[in-house]
Design an enzyme around this catalytic site. Structure first.
Site, PDB file in Angstrom:
ATOM      1  N   PHE A 176     -10.202   0.029   1.004  1.00 27.47           N
ATOM      2  CA  PHE A 176      -9.829  -0.819   2.127  1.00 27.47           C
ATOM      3  C   PHE A 176     -10.480  -2.187   1.965  1.00 27.47           C
ATOM      4  O   PHE A 176     -11.713  -2.297   1.904  1.00 27.47           O
ATOM      5  CB  PHE A 176     -10.242  -0.182   3.453  1.00 27.47           C
ATOM      6  CG  PHE A 176      -9.705  -0.948   4.628  1.00 27.47           C
ATOM      7  CD1 PHE A 176      -8.374  -0.792   5.010  1.00 27.47           C
ATOM      8  CD2 PHE A 176     -10.502  -1.833   5.324  1.00 27.47           C
ATOM      9  CE1 PHE A 176      -7.856  -1.514   6.082  1.00 27.47           C
ATOM     10  CE2 PHE A 176      -9.989  -2.559   6.393  1.00 27.47           C
ATOM     11  CZ  PHE A 176      -8.672  -2.394   6.774  1.00 27.47           C
ATOM     12  N   ASP A 178       0.861  -1.183   0.000  1.00 30.05           N
ATOM     13  CA  ASP A 178       0.000   0.000   0.000  1.00 30.05           C
ATOM     14  C   ASP A 178       0.903   1.240   0.000  1.00 30.05           C
ATOM     15  O   ASP A 178       1.388   1.644  -1.054  1.00 30.05           O
ATOM     16  CB  ASP A 178      -0.924  -0.084   1.225  1.00 30.05           C
ATOM     17  CG  ASP A 178      -1.934   1.041   1.306  1.00 30.05           C
ATOM     18  OD1 ASP A 178      -2.201   1.682   0.281  1.00 30.05           O
ATOM     19  OD2 ASP A 178      -2.467   1.280   2.402  1.00 30.05           O
TER      20      ASP A 178
HETATM   21  P1  5GP Z   1       1.909  -0.313   3.759  1.00 34.08           P
HETATM   22  O1  5GP Z   1       2.948  -0.375   4.846  1.00 34.08           O
HETATM   23  O2  5GP Z   1       2.432  -0.664   2.386  1.00 34.08           O
HETATM   24  O3  5GP Z   1       1.114   0.956   3.782  1.00 34.08           O
HETATM   25  O4  5GP Z   1       0.810  -1.359   4.107  1.00 34.08           O
HETATM   26  C1  5GP Z   1       1.066  -2.673   4.225  1.00 34.08           C
HETATM   27  C2  5GP Z   1       0.227  -3.247   5.327  1.00 34.08           C
HETATM   28  O5  5GP Z   1      -0.907  -2.439   5.638  1.00 34.08           O
HETATM   29  C3  5GP Z   1      -0.287  -4.567   4.876  1.00 34.08           C
HETATM   30  O6  5GP Z   1       0.560  -5.607   5.314  1.00 34.08           O
HETATM   31  C4  5GP Z   1      -1.641  -4.640   5.536  1.00 34.08           C
HETATM   32  O7  5GP Z   1      -1.476  -5.266   6.777  1.00 34.08           O
HETATM   33  C5  5GP Z   1      -2.046  -3.216   5.739  1.00 34.08           C
HETATM   34  N1  5GP Z   1      -3.000  -2.776   4.695  1.00 34.08           N
HETATM   35  C6  5GP Z   1      -2.796  -1.931   3.674  1.00 34.08           C
HETATM   36  N2  5GP Z   1      -3.904  -1.773   2.924  1.00 34.08           N
HETATM   37  C7  5GP Z   1      -4.839  -2.560   3.510  1.00 34.08           C
HETATM   38  C8  5GP Z   1      -6.209  -2.855   3.194  1.00 34.08           C
HETATM   39  O8  5GP Z   1      -6.832  -2.394   2.228  1.00 34.08           O
HETATM   40  N3  5GP Z   1      -6.847  -3.726   4.037  1.00 34.08           N
HETATM   41  C9  5GP Z   1      -6.238  -4.281   5.117  1.00 34.08           C
HETATM   42  N4  5GP Z   1      -6.949  -5.113   5.852  1.00 34.08           N
HETATM   43  N5  5GP Z   1      -4.957  -4.039   5.424  1.00 34.08           N
HETATM   44  C10 5GP Z   1      -4.258  -3.194   4.634  1.00 34.08           C
END
Ligand code: 5GP
Ligand code: MG
Length: 194
Positions: free
Chosen positions: A163, A114
């Protein structure tokens, strides 16, 4: 399966097919890499898979069972969504990384890429351990949301900036067992502030 689910973004059948493809691609690339060193996928002590808990648990379970590769699994826990919020507050390591990664072929797995904060952090700390190679595989990629410049080598599905829950992804600890990638009804996410 849950009345709170509004829409399905990725079905069970799509996930099953794509995870099989990813398993083949990763095994093929590891085979090529080991070939070059005169080794095989069955040689010991070469390949370490590091799934990021808890979101990657279902992805990694399905993926490794389709890979006839001698690998060890070493979990790491990264926290990025404290409490009930769905907006990223940055990532921190909540467990130690495996120590003995020097010279190993490492594959890091996560449910979703993300902002990139989680995988940028893991990439940095794994690289410090001097692995022979480092690959990143994610089931989902929200490409438009990046805060850190990190990309995955293997992506299951690119999805819009919504999300999602299911197949390991949670909201407030729930819905990980939902078998599809789905969006919850807005009224089911009262803490949503993103
Ligand atoms: P980042 O550090 O890249 O922003 O996000 C990675 C982590 O955020 C993922 O391992 C996940 O746990 C959480 N995450 C990001 N987007 C989502 C989403 O749409 N749904 C959920 N449940 N978790 C997310
Ligand atoms: Mg996660």
């Amino acid at each position: 399966m849950f009345p709170e689910v509004d829409r399905v973004l990725v079905s069970e059948a799509q996930i099953r097919e794509r995870v099989g493809e990813l398993a083949s691609e990763i095994a093929r690339d590891l085979r090529a890499e080991l070939d070059a060193q005169g080794q095989t996928l069955q040689d010991e002590d070469q390949i370490v898979f590091i799934p990021i808990m808890t979101g990657a648990m279902i992805f990694v379970a399905d993926l490794v069972r389709q890979m006839p590769v001698k690998l060890s699994l070493d979990l790491v826990t990264v926290s990025s969504y404290p409490g009930e919020t769905v907006t990223s507050k940055g990532a921190h390591l909540a467990s130690d990384l495996p120590e003995n990664l020097a010279g190993k072929h490492v594959v890091v797995l996560d449910d979703i890429l993300d902002s990139g904060r989680t995988l940028a952090l893991i990439k940095r700390v794994v690289s410090e351990r001097k692995p022979a190679s480092l690959r990143i595989a994610v089931l989902l990629d929200k490409k438009t949301n990046r805060a850190e410049a990190v990309e995955a080598d293997y992506v299951g599905f690119e999805i819009p900036d919504e999300f999602v829950v299911g197949y390991g992804l949670d909201y407030n600890g729930y819905y990980r067992n939902h078998p599809e990638i789905a969006v919850l009804r807005p009224d089911a996410i009262p803490a949503r502030d993103g």
